[in-house]
Design a protein around this motif. Structure first.
Motif, short mmCIF file in Angstrom:
data_model
loop_
_atom_site.label_atom_id
_atom_site.label_comp_id
_atom_site.label_asym_id
_atom_site.label_seq_id
_atom_site.Cartn_x
_atom_site.Cartn_y
_atom_site.Cartn_z
N THR A 123 24.85 56.17 -64.11
CA THR A 123 25.60 55.47 -65.16
C THR A 123 25.11 55.87 -66.54
OG1 THR A 123 26.11 53.56 -63.75
CG2 THR A 123 26.16 53.20 -66.12
N GLU A 124 23.80 55.90 -66.74
CA GLU A 124 23.24 56.32 -68.03
C GLU A 124 23.69 57.73 -68.38
OE1 GLU A 124 19.15 53.67 -68.07
OE2 GLU A 124 19.26 55.49 -66.87
N LEU A 125 23.89 58.56 -67.37
CA LEU A 125 24.32 59.93 -67.57
C LEU A 125 25.83 60.07 -67.74
CD1 LEU A 125 21.86 61.41 -64.99
CD2 LEU A 125 22.13 62.35 -67.30
N GLY A 126 26.56 58.96 -67.64
CA GLY A 126 28.01 58.99 -67.81
C GLY A 126 28.76 59.55 -66.62
N LEU A 127 28.16 59.46 -65.42
CA LEU A 127 28.77 60.05 -64.22
C LEU A 127 29.36 59.02 -63.27
CD1 LEU A 127 25.99 62.70 -63.55
CD2 LEU A 127 28.37 63.20 -64.16
N GLU A 128 28.83 57.81 -63.27
CA GLU A 128 29.33 56.73 -62.40
C GLU A 128 29.19 55.42 -63.17
OE1 GLU A 128 28.59 57.44 -57.82
OE2 GLU A 128 26.67 57.43 -58.87
N ASP A 158 26.79 68.24 -72.14
CA ASP A 158 25.74 67.35 -72.66
C ASP A 158 24.64 67.13 -71.63
OD1 ASP A 158 27.12 67.01 -75.04
OD2 ASP A 158 28.06 65.12 -74.41
N ARG A 159 25.04 67.12 -70.35
CA ARG A 159 24.08 66.83 -69.28
C ARG A 159 23.37 68.08 -68.76
NH1 ARG A 159 28.35 63.04 -68.26
NH2 ARG A 159 29.61 64.71 -67.36
N ALA A 160 23.98 69.23 -68.90
CA ALA A 160 23.48 70.46 -68.30
C ALA A 160 22.17 70.91 -68.94
CB ALA A 160 24.52 71.56 -68.41
N THR A 161 21.24 71.34 -68.09
CA THR A 161 19.99 71.93 -68.57
C THR A 161 19.80 73.35 -68.04
OG1 THR A 161 18.68 71.14 -66.69
CG2 THR A 161 18.91 69.64 -68.57
N GLY A 162 20.73 73.82 -67.20
CA GLY A 162 20.60 75.13 -66.58
C GLY A 162 19.95 75.10 -65.22
N SER A 163 19.47 73.92 -64.82
CA SER A 163 18.92 73.74 -63.47
C SER A 163 19.20 72.32 -63.03
CB SER A 163 17.42 74.04 -63.45
OG SER A 163 16.73 73.19 -64.34
N ALA A 164 19.14 72.08 -61.73
CA ALA A 164 19.44 70.75 -61.19
C ALA A 164 18.26 69.80 -61.41
CB ALA A 164 19.76 70.85 -59.71
N TYR A 165 18.58 68.52 -61.65
CA TYR A 165 17.50 67.54 -61.80
C TYR A 165 17.91 66.21 -61.16
CZ TYR A 165 20.19 66.24 -66.06
OH TYR A 165 21.17 65.88 -66.96
N TRP A 166 16.89 65.47 -60.70
CA TRP A 166 17.10 64.20 -60.02
C TRP A 166 17.62 63.12 -60.98
CZ3 TRP A 166 17.10 64.23 -54.99
CH2 TRP A 166 16.23 65.04 -54.27
N THR A 214 25.52 51.69 -61.60
CA THR A 214 24.31 52.13 -60.90
C THR A 214 23.05 51.91 -61.72
OG1 THR A 214 24.43 54.42 -61.70
CG2 THR A 214 25.62 53.91 -59.67
N GLY A 215 23.19 51.30 -62.89
CA GLY A 215 21.99 50.99 -63.66
C GLY A 215 22.14 51.19 -65.14
N ASN A 216 22.10 50.05 -65.88
CA ASN A 216 22.16 50.04 -67.35
C ASN A 216 23.47 50.65 -67.85
OD1 ASN A 216 19.12 50.27 -66.39
ND2 ASN A 216 19.22 49.00 -68.22
N GLY A 217 23.52 51.10 -69.11
CA GLY A 217 24.77 51.59 -69.68
C GLY A 217 24.72 53.07 -69.99
N ARG A 218 25.89 53.66 -70.21
CA ARG A 218 25.93 55.08 -70.56
C ARG A 218 25.19 55.32 -71.86
NH1 ARG A 218 28.67 58.02 -74.08
NH2 ARG A 218 30.02 56.25 -74.63
N LEU A 219 24.40 56.39 -71.88
CA LEU A 219 23.72 56.78 -73.11
C LEU A 219 24.69 57.57 -73.97
CD1 LEU A 219 20.25 57.85 -71.67
CD2 LEU A 219 20.95 55.62 -72.56
N ASP A 220 24.65 57.30 -75.28
CA ASP A 220 25.69 57.86 -76.16
C ASP A 220 25.61 59.37 -76.36
OD1 ASP A 220 23.44 57.98 -77.77
OD2 ASP A 220 24.28 56.80 -79.42
N ILE A 221 24.56 60.01 -75.86
CA ILE A 221 24.46 61.46 -75.98
C ILE A 221 25.13 62.19 -74.82
CG2 ILE A 221 22.35 61.41 -77.37
CD1 ILE A 221 20.80 62.15 -74.80
N PHE A 222 25.60 61.43 -73.81
CA PHE A 222 26.20 62.06 -72.63
C PHE A 222 27.70 61.76 -72.58
CE2 PHE A 222 21.75 61.39 -70.96
CZ PHE A 222 21.40 62.73 -71.04
N ASN A 223 28.47 62.72 -73.10
CA ASN A 223 29.92 62.58 -73.15
C ASN A 223 30.66 63.70 -72.43
OD1 ASN A 223 30.10 60.20 -75.07
ND2 ASN A 223 28.91 61.62 -76.31
#
Length: 227
Positions: free
Chosen positions: A140-145, A161-169, A148-157
């Motif tokens: 939810t914080e990541l803006g994907l569902e 915005d979410r991509a780092t070039g590798s997968a993360y938990w 699931t926990g707290n609110g969407r963070l305003d930097i993830f639209n």
């Protein structure tokens, strides 16, 4: 961006974000700093667990996870302690705790925030709360569902915005499995990361205290520095 804490004597960089549900400030680890941490298990296999899948593939209940304990560990050694009767140490239990290289001032700048995480059906479903200085992000914080926990963070639209070039938990477990966890994949979309005893990147958030101060000017890396 701000600099807060160190890993392997390198300053960690964080992006300033705001929770859109309660307007509280969060700091999210920057991709360049995520790469410093490398890939880690969310949770080790638990040979004594009554659930056969958790015996082989690890436990996706976040509040008991190895990665959560490591993120909040201030000791350089001996930080792992069993979180429940079947818990097992991760492959990185001999590594320094995430906060062990931080100055006292920087640790003191972190608030013990109350956060929410969803649970898999084997643990009763729904959500539960926990108190933590540092945590993985929820989907939810990541803006994907939602839910699931707290609110969407305003930097993830967007995915970029979410991509780092590798997968993360994320901290969000797959709801119908006891041993799968959601990840953000290389292009910033939602991915069933698979068994939590597998490897994944670590991109946490933390909650600065409202009294935390930063430098009046940016440094050469375009970051403010937490004082």
């Amino acid at each position: 961006k701000v600099k807060l804490g160190k890993w392997n004597n390198t300053d960690l960089q964080w992006k300033v974000a705001r929770d859109t549900s309660d307007q509280k400030i969060r700091l999210v680890l920057e991709p360049t700093s995520v790469s410093l941490l490398g890939d880690m298990q969310y949770d080790a296999a638990e040979p004594r667990n009554s659930d056969s899948n958790r015996r082989e593939f690890g436990n996706n209940r976040y509040i008991y996870s190895n990665i959560h304990q490591w993120l909040n560990a201030t000791k350089a050694s001996g930080w792992y302690t069993a979180q429940h009767s079947a818990d097992a140490a991760p492959a990185y239990s001999s590594s320094p705790g995430f906060l062990s290289g931080w100055s006292e001032n920087h640790i003191a700048a972190l608030d013990r925030a109350t956060l929410t995480v969803s649970r898999s059906s084997i643990d009763g479903g729904g959500t539960e709360t926990f108190v933590s200085r540092v945590a993985l992000m929820s989907t939810t914080e990541l803006g994907l569902e939602s839910g699931t926990g707290n609110g969407r963070l305003d930097i993830f639209n967007s995915d970029s915005d979410r991509a780092t070039g590798s997968a993360y938990w994320t901290r969000t477990p797959y709801p119908s499995f006891s041993y799968y966890g959601w990840q953000v994949n290389t292009i910033g979309t939602l991915s069933m990361g698979g068994n939590v005893n597998g490897a994944g990147g670590v991109r946490p958030l933390c909650s600065p205290k409202s009294t935390a101060l930063v430098s009046p000017e940016k440094d050469d890396d375009n970051c403010y520095i937490v004082q």
